[in-house]
Motif scaffolding. Structure first.
Motif, PDB file in Angstrom:
ATOM      1  N   PHE A  20       0.774  -1.241  -0.011  1.00 43.15           N
ATOM      2  CA  PHE A  20      -0.027   0.004  -0.072  1.00 43.15           C
ATOM      3  C   PHE A  20       0.928   1.299   0.189  1.00 43.15           C
ATOM      4  N   LEU A  21       1.956   1.083   0.559  1.00 39.09           N
ATOM      5  CA  LEU A  21       2.800   2.327   1.030  1.00 39.09           C
ATOM      6  C   LEU A  21       3.044   2.950  -0.404  1.00 39.09           C
ATOM      7  N   LEU A  22       4.004   2.190  -1.244  1.00 38.72           N
ATOM      8  CA  LEU A  22       4.404   2.884  -2.546  1.00 38.72           C
ATOM      9  C   LEU A  22       3.501   3.142  -3.461  1.00 38.72           C
ATOM     10  N   PRO A  23       2.459   2.482  -3.851  1.00 41.86           N
ATOM     11  CA  PRO A  23       1.491   3.204  -4.684  1.00 41.86           C
ATOM     12  C   PRO A  23       0.759   4.330  -4.245  1.00 41.86           C
ATOM     13  N   PHE A  24       0.673   4.319  -2.812  1.00 39.21           N
ATOM     14  CA  PHE A  24      -0.092   5.571  -2.205  1.00 39.21           C
ATOM     15  C   PHE A  24       0.727   6.925  -2.289  1.00 39.21           C
ATOM     16  N   ILE A  25       2.144   6.443  -1.896  1.00 37.11           N
ATOM     17  CA  ILE A  25       3.324   7.753  -2.120  1.00 37.11           C
ATOM     18  C   ILE A  25       3.296   8.218  -3.234  1.00 37.11           C
ATOM     19  N   ILE A  26       3.327   7.231  -4.497  1.00 42.49           N
ATOM     20  CA  ILE A  26       3.603   7.818  -6.002  1.00 42.49           C
ATOM     21  C   ILE A  26       2.315   8.490  -6.261  1.00 42.49           C
ATOM     22  N   TRP A  27       1.023   7.978  -5.804  1.00 41.89           N
ATOM     23  CA  TRP A  27      -0.088   8.598  -6.104  1.00 41.89           C
ATOM     24  C   TRP A  27      -0.238  10.023  -5.463  1.00 41.89           C
ATOM     25  N   LEU A  28       0.243  10.174  -4.304  1.00 39.97           N
ATOM     26  CA  LEU A  28       0.264  11.731  -3.889  1.00 39.97           C
ATOM     27  C   LEU A  28       1.386  12.532  -4.288  1.00 39.97           C
ATOM     28  N   LEU A  29       2.468  12.123  -4.829  1.00 41.72           N
ATOM     29  CA  LEU A  29       3.518  12.870  -5.138  1.00 41.72           C
ATOM     30  C   LEU A  29       3.587  13.466  -6.657  1.00 41.72           C
ATOM     31  N   THR A  30       2.827  12.395  -7.254  1.00 35.57           N
ATOM     32  CA  THR A  30       2.916  12.829  -8.872  1.00 35.57           C
ATOM     33  C   THR A  30       1.889  13.835  -9.282  1.00 35.57           C
ATOM     34  N   ASN A  31       2.089  14.264 -10.406  1.00 37.95           N
ATOM     35  CA  ASN A  31       1.102  15.368 -11.064  1.00 37.95           C
ATOM     36  C   ASN A  31      -0.138  14.654 -11.654  1.00 37.95           C
ATOM     37  N   ARG A  32      -1.344  15.216 -11.303  1.00 36.93           N
ATOM     38  CA  ARG A  32      -2.615  14.550 -11.666  1.00 36.93           C
ATOM     39  C   ARG A  32      -2.661  14.262 -13.079  1.00 36.93           C
ATOM     40  N   GLN A  33      -2.048  15.059 -14.021  1.00 36.92           N
ATOM     41  CA  GLN A  33      -2.266  14.664 -15.205  1.00 36.92           C
ATOM     42  C   GLN A  33      -1.337  13.754 -15.958  1.00 36.92           C
ATOM     43  N   SER A  34      -0.351  12.960 -15.184  1.00 40.92           N
ATOM     44  CA  SER A  34       0.525  12.077 -15.550  1.00 40.92           C
ATOM     45  C   SER A  34       0.111  10.793 -15.248  1.00 40.92           C
ATOM     46  N   ALA A  35       0.563   9.746 -16.337  1.00 39.87           N
ATOM     47  CA  ALA A  35       0.068   8.677 -16.335  1.00 39.87           C
ATOM     48  C   ALA A  35       0.596   7.613 -15.092  1.00 39.87           C
ATOM     49  N   ALA A  36       1.548   8.059 -14.618  1.00 38.98           N
ATOM     50  CA  ALA A  36       2.102   7.373 -13.263  1.00 38.98           C
ATOM     51  C   ALA A  36       1.146   7.738 -12.229  1.00 38.98           C
ATOM     52  N   HIS A  37       0.378   8.775 -12.169  1.00 40.49           N
ATOM     53  CA  HIS A  37      -0.575   9.089 -11.255  1.00 40.49           C
ATOM     54  C   HIS A  37      -1.835   8.222 -11.173  1.00 40.49           C
ATOM     55  N   ASP A  38      -2.243   7.727 -12.474  1.00 34.98           N
ATOM     56  CA  ASP A  38      -3.208   6.934 -12.663  1.00 34.98           C
ATOM     57  C   ASP A  38      -3.109   5.599 -12.222  1.00 34.98           C
ATOM     58  N   ALA A  40      -0.759   4.581 -10.212  1.00 36.15           N
ATOM     59  CA  ALA A  40      -0.355   4.475  -8.662  1.00 36.15           C
ATOM     60  C   ALA A  40      -1.907   4.133  -8.156  1.00 36.15           C
ATOM     61  N   LYS A  41      -2.996   5.145  -8.449  1.00 34.43           N
ATOM     62  CA  LYS A  41      -4.135   5.061  -7.935  1.00 34.43           C
ATOM     63  C   LYS A  41      -4.757   3.727  -8.090  1.00 34.43           C
ATOM     64  N   ARG A  42      -4.703   3.016  -9.432  1.00 33.74           N
ATOM     65  CA  ARG A  42      -5.305   1.837  -9.805  1.00 33.74           C
ATOM     66  C   ARG A  42      -4.436   0.764  -9.054  1.00 33.74           C
ATOM     67  N   ALA A  43      -3.266   0.925  -8.828  1.00 35.05           N
ATOM     68  CA  ALA A  43      -2.459  -0.245  -8.199  1.00 35.05           C
ATOM     69  C   ALA A  43      -2.852  -0.156  -6.642  1.00 35.05           C
ATOM     70  N   PHE A  44      -2.719   0.992  -6.128  1.00 39.29           N
ATOM     71  CA  PHE A  44      -3.520   1.065  -4.730  1.00 39.29           C
ATOM     72  C   PHE A  44      -4.675   0.445  -4.434  1.00 39.29           C
ATOM     73  N   LEU A  45      -5.534   0.711  -5.322  1.00 37.74           N
ATOM     74  CA  LEU A  45      -6.951   0.210  -5.322  1.00 37.74           C
ATOM     75  C   LEU A  45      -6.951  -1.347  -5.273  1.00 37.74           C
ATOM     76  N   LEU A  46      -6.165  -1.761  -6.586  1.00 36.54           N
ATOM     77  CA  LEU A  46      -6.050  -3.254  -6.851  1.00 36.54           C
ATOM     78  C   LEU A  46      -5.319  -3.979  -5.391  1.00 36.54           C
ATOM     79  N   HIS A  47      -4.334  -3.384  -4.766  1.00 33.50           N
ATOM     80  CA  HIS A  47      -3.687  -3.729  -3.671  1.00 33.50           C
ATOM     81  C   HIS A  47      -4.707  -4.255  -2.432  1.00 33.50           C
ATOM     82  N   LEU A  48      -5.752  -2.912  -2.160  1.00 35.66           N
ATOM     83  CA  LEU A  48      -6.730  -3.170  -1.418  1.00 35.66           C
ATOM     84  C   LEU A  48      -7.628  -4.239  -1.281  1.00 35.66           C
TER      85      LEU A  48
END
Length: 108
Positions: A20-38, A40-48
């Motif tokens: 949970f930690l790494l996807p959440f950190i990437i999700w918080l620290l990346t720009n909302r328009q970047s693919a990494a943000h999307d 990371a959000k999807r990975a966080f939810l898939l980990h949950l």
């Protein structure tokens, strides 16, 4: 190499070392328009999903064990539910590994 693909791939693959930690950190620290943000959000939810599913199945098994008086039926239901939950958890982990490797390979 694309920075977005590398960060997104690491977010998915982190299910093996920091679920949970790494996807959440990437999700918080990346720009909302970047693919990494999307990703990371999807990975966080898939980990949950596996954690929530396993928690629900454990609570259902415990409550069934306390409420029912037939040990054989409770055991059969618990084993069946845990096997189904384990299979679903395994599929989610496999999908995360697939998505992470696919992103890392495409970043080359």
């Amino acid at each position: 190499m694309s920075e977005n693909n590398i960060l997104g791939g690491l977010a998915y693959l982190s299910i093996l070392f920091a679920p949970f930690l790494l996807p959440f950190i990437i999700w918080l620290l990346t720009n909302r328009q970047s693919a990494a943000h999307d990703h990371a959000k999807r990975a966080f939810l898939l980990h949950l999903v596996p954690v929530i599913l396993t928690g629900i199945l454990l609570m259902a098994a415990l409550s069934t064990g306390f409420l029912a008086h037939d040990t054989r039926t409770v055991s059969l239901l618990t084993v069946t539910a845990m096997a189904a939950g384990g299979l679903i958890d395994f599929l989610f982990i496999g999908y995360n590994l697939y998505a992470g490797l696919k992103l890392l390979v495409s970043s080359r």
